[in-house]
Design an enzyme around this catalytic site. Structure first.
Site, PDB file in Angstrom:
ATOM      1  N   LYS A  43       0.798  -1.221   0.000  1.00 23.34           N
ATOM      2  CA  LYS A  43       0.000   0.000   0.000  1.00 23.34           C
ATOM      3  C   LYS A  43       0.833   1.274   0.000  1.00 23.34           C
ATOM      4  O   LYS A  43       0.312   2.343  -0.312  1.00 23.34           O
ATOM      5  CB  LYS A  43      -0.972  -0.007   1.174  1.00 23.34           C
ATOM      6  CG  LYS A  43      -2.048  -1.076   1.050  1.00 23.34           C
ATOM      7  CD  LYS A  43      -2.933  -0.867  -0.171  1.00 23.34           C
ATOM      8  CE  LYS A  43      -4.073  -1.872  -0.227  1.00 23.34           C
ATOM      9  NZ  LYS A  43      -4.925  -1.690  -1.409  1.00 23.34           N
ATOM     10  N   SER A 258      -2.699 -13.144   3.812  1.00 23.73           N
ATOM     11  CA  SER A 258      -3.129 -13.061   2.408  1.00 23.73           C
ATOM     12  C   SER A 258      -2.075 -13.677   1.489  1.00 23.73           C
ATOM     13  O   SER A 258      -2.403 -14.188   0.411  1.00 23.73           O
ATOM     14  CB  SER A 258      -3.432 -11.616   1.994  1.00 23.73           C
ATOM     15  OG  SER A 258      -2.253 -10.886   1.737  1.00 23.73           O
TER      16      SER A 258
HETATM   17  N1  PMP Z   1      -2.781  -8.250   0.580  1.00 24.21           N
HETATM   18  C1  PMP Z   1      -2.751  -7.439   1.623  1.00 24.21           C
HETATM   19  C2  PMP Z   1      -1.929  -7.826   2.801  1.00 24.21           C
HETATM   20  C3  PMP Z   1      -3.498  -6.251   1.598  1.00 24.21           C
HETATM   21  O1  PMP Z   1      -3.483  -5.426   2.662  1.00 24.21           O
HETATM   22  C4  PMP Z   1      -4.265  -5.945   0.445  1.00 24.21           C
HETATM   23  C5  PMP Z   1      -5.071  -4.687   0.343  1.00 24.21           C
HETATM   24  N2  PMP Z   1      -5.967  -4.371   1.329  1.00 24.21           N
HETATM   25  C6  PMP Z   1      -4.282  -6.818  -0.616  1.00 24.21           C
HETATM   26  C7  PMP Z   1      -3.501  -7.947  -0.505  1.00 24.21           C
HETATM   27  C8  PMP Z   1      -5.120  -6.559  -1.814  1.00 24.21           C
HETATM   28  O2  PMP Z   1      -4.645  -5.535  -2.650  1.00 24.21           O
HETATM   29  P1  PMP Z   1      -5.670  -4.641  -3.456  1.00 24.21           P
HETATM   30  O3  PMP Z   1      -6.361  -3.727  -2.489  1.00 24.21           O
HETATM   31  O4  PMP Z   1      -4.811  -3.872  -4.419  1.00 24.21           O
HETATM   32  O5  PMP Z   1      -6.649  -5.530  -4.139  1.00 24.21           O
END
Ligand code: PMP
Length: 300
Positions: A43, A258
């Site tokens: 981010k 994630s």
């Molecule tokens: N992985 C993590 C650890 C995240 O914090 C996020 C975003 N909130 C994502 C993946 C997903 O990315 P995006 O918001 O660009 O879809």
């Protein structure tokens, strides 16, 4: 040349090959290590891009409080950039997210507004209401601002083309706002990278895979364009947590939950594609951000 600002440390993250987890006969699996960004996640890229664009356009003024809805990582990135640039920041986040996120935001001096954990989108409705006061707030709006995907078009997308010479057969990323997927898919299309783009989402709305959104139709980020995705795959919490634990034990990579989800799907895709192909998955953040969750227990 020495870096002159924290902002200069954003991007150019490493790509690491998994040595042990792919089954024999599989394609190679590479992880884009986004925890290498200075606030610890992917981010940083979007916050830097959107804030600098708004400063140049004159829409972000010194008196503004920078705000957004975040499951944590965007809030943390806003906190870092706001501290450096001397803005106030206020983040709306569901109360169910890990305590580490709250504490890291407090470290930057960010104010937190916690919203109900019952509705996975409660923080989004709350920030939309607050941001109507545009004299007080600069609303970064990661779910609706095209600067989100543009940052990843330039960043993760451009870097991956360079790091692999454009030879990627499958790209796997989690869908939160969809920014990574939308930006990278557009960059690959523009550079003629022949690659299947796979979006990963939790299989239930109360999932503990922080950062990812379960698409149940109650909220769809306006930057999300399903036509850019080849396949949308669901992952259970159990598989995401267990794969993240295996990454630490078998590969020496202590990543967030994630990343467990994206890696699990990347390993399946690699098995299907076989030797000679390349699968890239995004590792969005680091495991330390989840020490209060079941990711690591005394028995793990
Ligand atoms: N992985 C993590 C650890 C995240 O914090 C996020 C975003 N909130 C994502 C993946 C997903 O990315 P995006 O918001 O660009 O879809």
């Amino acid at each position: 040349m020495p870096a002159t600002s924290v902002l200069d440390l954003i991007g150019n993250t490493p790509l690491v090959e998994l040595k042990h987890m792919p089954a024999s006969g599989s394609a190679r699996v590479l992880l884009k290590m986004e925890a290498a960004n200075p606030s610890g996640s992917l981010k940083d890229r979007i916050v830097k891009h959107i804030i600098e664009e708004a400063e140049a356009a004159g829409t972000l003024r010194p008196h503004h409080i920078i705000t957004d809805a975040s499951s944590g990582n965007t809030g943390i990135a806003i906190g870092m950039v706001a501290a450096l640039k001397r803005y106030r920041s206020r983040i709306f986040m569901p109360e169910t997210k890990s305590i580490e996120r709250r504490k890291i935001m407090r470290a930057w001096g960010t104010e937190l507004v916690l919203t109900s954990g019952e509705d996975q989108n409660s923080h989004i409705w709350a920030v939309q209401e607050a941001a109507r006061d545009s004299d007080t707030y600069f609303y970064l709006d990661q779910n609706g601002n095209p600067g989100n995907w543009k940052a990843h078009y330039e960043g993760i997308g451009g870097e991956l083309v360079e790091q692999t010479g454009g030879r990627i057969d499958c790209f796997v990323a989690g869908a939160g706002t969809g920014g990574v997927l939308m930006g990278v898919a557009r960059r690959f299309a523009d550079e003629n990278v022949q690659c299947r783009v796979v979006a990963v989402e939790p299989d239930n709305p109360h999932s503990h895979i922080e950062g990812l959104l379960h698409f149940d139709g109650s909220f769809v980020p306006s930057i999300w364009e399903p036509a850019l995705i080849d396949e949308q795959v669901r992952v259970s919490d159990e598989v995401a947590f267990e794969t993240a634990r295996r990454l630490a034990r078998e590969e020496g990579l202590f990543c967030g939950v994630s990343t467990g989800a994206t890696t699990a799907i990347a390993l399946e895709e690699a098995r299907r594609l076989g030797v000679g192909a390349t699968v890239v998955a995004v590792a969005g953040d680091r495991g330390e951000r989840y020490l209060s969750t079941p990711l690591v227990t005394e028995r793990t």
